[in-house]
Design a protein around this motif. Structure first.
Motif, PDB file in Angstrom:
ATOM      1  N   ALA A 211       0.850  -1.242   0.012  1.00 11.90           N
ATOM      2  CA  ALA A 211      -0.104   0.032  -0.080  1.00 11.90           C
ATOM      3  C   ALA A 211       0.934   1.226  -0.029  1.00 11.90           C
ATOM      4  O   ALA A 211       0.566   2.041  -0.706  1.00 11.90           O
ATOM      5  CB  ALA A 211      -0.730  -0.028   1.215  1.00 11.90           C
ATOM      6  N   ARG A 246      -7.355   4.295   6.619  1.00 10.56           N
ATOM      7  CA  ARG A 246      -8.381   4.191   5.622  1.00 10.56           C
ATOM      8  C   ARG A 246      -8.015   5.279   4.679  1.00 10.56           C
ATOM      9  O   ARG A 246      -7.545   6.263   4.699  1.00 10.56           O
ATOM     10  CB  ARG A 246      -9.681   4.858   6.385  1.00 10.56           C
ATOM     11  N   VAL A 247      -8.809   5.034   3.335  1.00  6.68           N
ATOM     12  CA  VAL A 247      -8.349   5.913   2.156  1.00  6.68           C
ATOM     13  C   VAL A 247      -9.643   6.560   1.719  1.00  6.68           C
ATOM     14  O   VAL A 247      -9.838   6.996   0.738  1.00  6.68           O
ATOM     15  CB  VAL A 247      -7.607   5.108   1.141  1.00  6.68           C
ATOM     16  N   ASP A 248     -10.583   6.391   2.519  1.00  5.89           N
ATOM     17  CA  ASP A 248     -12.129   6.836   2.004  1.00  5.89           C
ATOM     18  C   ASP A 248     -12.031   8.158   1.814  1.00  5.89           C
ATOM     19  O   ASP A 248     -12.363   9.078   0.800  1.00  5.89           O
ATOM     20  CB  ASP A 248     -13.029   6.695   3.091  1.00  5.89           C
ATOM     21  N   ARG A 251      -9.985   9.053  -1.204  1.00  9.94           N
ATOM     22  CA  ARG A 251     -10.747   8.633  -2.686  1.00  9.94           C
ATOM     23  C   ARG A 251     -11.720   9.993  -2.705  1.00  9.94           C
ATOM     24  O   ARG A 251     -11.852  10.497  -3.769  1.00  9.94           O
ATOM     25  CB  ARG A 251     -11.355   7.473  -2.316  1.00  9.94           C
ATOM     26  N   ALA A 323      -7.775   1.109  -5.611  1.00  6.83           N
ATOM     27  CA  ALA A 323      -8.431  -0.159  -5.375  1.00  6.83           C
ATOM     28  C   ALA A 323      -7.616  -1.047  -4.776  1.00  6.83           C
ATOM     29  O   ALA A 323      -7.839  -1.874  -3.651  1.00  6.83           O
ATOM     30  CB  ALA A 323      -9.147  -0.827  -6.571  1.00  6.83           C
ATOM     31  N   GLU A 326      -6.715   0.037  -1.128  1.00  7.63           N
ATOM     32  CA  GLU A 326      -7.758  -0.523  -0.041  1.00  7.63           C
ATOM     33  C   GLU A 326      -7.894  -1.813   0.092  1.00  7.63           C
ATOM     34  O   GLU A 326      -8.081  -2.570   1.316  1.00  7.63           O
ATOM     35  CB  GLU A 326      -9.190   0.034  -0.620  1.00  7.63           C
ATOM     36  N   GLN A 327      -7.509  -2.602  -0.939  1.00  8.41           N
ATOM     37  CA  GLN A 327      -7.632  -4.029  -0.731  1.00  8.41           C
ATOM     38  C   GLN A 327      -6.502  -4.674   0.229  1.00  8.41           C
ATOM     39  O   GLN A 327      -6.609  -5.342   1.164  1.00  8.41           O
ATOM     40  CB  GLN A 327      -7.711  -4.721  -2.154  1.00  8.41           C
TER      41      GLN A 327
END
Length: 413
Positions: A211, A246-248, A251, A323, A326-327
């Motif tokens: 990541a 978190r990457v919310d 994004r 993506a 996040e995964q």
């Protein structure tokens, strides 16, 4: 070589402004090793700085003529050293760095041509060493015939991978031809990926490192797009990445600022053959589900299946990057709860592609087929969205612990 980590640290350091052209700088930082065959290129970059100017060499020996330049080995001391060097230069307490090249045009020109313009007749030639635009190609996109200009970029052009040099022909801002002349320096991975080739390693550690690598590439892409502040946020997230990250929010900010829209749909699309050559996340952004993690029993135990996109263009690769970040965070958190290690050795899916019997190879030669027909900004965005350099057999940590790199030229002297 190995200077990217230095630049990422400086991007977050207060009081330091990084510029893209030496003509806008007062301090030249040489971070990492410079191969002897690029010393002449480095002299040209050095002499483009307006005086007064100074150089600082991090883990590298100065070129001949710059023996009195400042050298430093400790990364934590680097921001302060740059600031002090700049203050001394501007206050007059330090003299300007001398010019390294003779003050004369790179090509003879005076008296050549009907009007002394350096070429033969009204056009042509290389006055002052710069090729003149000539109408040599039909436009490959809309049929307009414009003057074409052939020039070289690199190996220190900031929009290209470090060490890469290319010869390019433009008509307007449209790329007619692209020829990679020098391939980029190999990139070093986090040591956990090389360890995974020899023994089982914690999946959580592997995925957090993956990541971080993706966030580093995203930082470069955002900076190139002019989104400097958002790029620093991605870099800060990489530096503080934990199992609870978190990457919310990242994004949402990427969507709101139009980053994905800047990468026009259909531009920089890879064919299946090109995607297999590059491998890794770029191949998965083309719809290929190739991922060595699928062959690992403990990854399958976590329910791992490769994430893919369909379009295979620049926009799809950035969407794939986000993506996969996040995964990786989800996989890392699940693996810690079960204390899972990798079950396979001898191969590993790195952030730059699969490493099986050999490490990921350089793919920069593909740009000659991929970039013609793109506008200049589209081409640079395409390059930023790809992993083109080969992977080094030495981990990044090995270089960080190594003594200062002495240049071949300095040793010979």
């Amino acid at each position: 070589m190995h200077g990217e980590a230095v630049l990422r640290q400086l991007a977050l350091a207060p009081g330091i402004e990084r510029v893209d052209s030496p003509r806008h700088a007062s301090v030249l930082l040489v971070a990492g090793g410079i191969p002897p065959y690029l010393h002449e290129e480095l002299r040209r970059v050095h002499d483009q700085l307006p005086q007064p100017c100074a150089t600082l060499w991090f883990r590298s020996e100065p070129l001949l003529g710059l023996e009195s330049a400042t050298r430093i080995d400790e990364l934590d001391d680097l921001p302060r050293a740059l600031i002090v060097l700049h203050r001394e230069l501007m206050s007059g307490r330090r003299g300007s760095s001398p010019r390294l090249l003779p003050d004369q045009p790179p090509n003879p020109w005076e008296g050549l041509g009907d009007f002394g313009q350096g070429g033969e007749g009204m056009m042509g030639g290389t006055p002052y060493g710069r090729p003149m635009a000539m109408n040599m190609h039909d436009d490959i996109r809309d049929g307009l015939t414009l003057d074409s200009l052939t020039f070289r970029l690199g190996p220190f052009f900031p929009a290209l991978p470090p060490g890469m040099k290319a010869e390019i022909t433009l008509q307007g801002d449209l790329i007619q031809t692209w020829s990679t002349q020098l391939v980029p320096y190999p990139v070093s991975l986090d040591a956990v990926f090389l360890d995974a080739l020899q023994r089982p390693v914690p999946i959580a550690e592997l995925e957090l490192a993956r990541a971080r690598e993706h966030l580093h590439r995203l930082f470069h892409g955002l900076r190139l797009a002019g989104l400097e502040r958002l790029g620093r946020q991605a870099l800060q997230l990489a530096n503080t990445l934990t199992l609870d990250s978190r990457v919310d929010g990242l994004r949402r900010r990427l969507v709101r600022c139009g980053f994905f829209r800047l990468s026009l749909s259909g531009r920089g699309r890879l064919t299946e053959e090109q995607a297999r050559k590059i491998g890794g996340f770029a191949a998965r952004a083309t719809g290929l589900d190739d991922d060595l993690r699928s062959e690992d029993a403990h990854y399958r135990r976590l329910g791992f299946t490769p994430v893919t996109q369909a379009a295979g263009d620049t926009r799809a690769r950035w969407q794939q990057t986000l993506a996969e970040i996040e995964q990786s965070l989800v996989l890392a958190k699940q693996a810690v709860g079960q204390d899972l290690h990798t079950s396979e050795t001898g191969s590993v899916e790195t952030p730059h592609g699969p490493w099986t019997d050999r490490r990921p190879e350089d793919a920069s030669r593909l740009l000659g087929d991929l970039l013609p027909g793109l506008e200049w900004g589209e081409a640079l965005a395409t390059i930023a969205s790809l992993d083109l350099a080969a992977v080094s057999e030495w981990p990044l940590e090995a270089w960080a612990a190594a003594p200062r790199v002495a240049s071949h030229e300095a040793r010979r002297a």
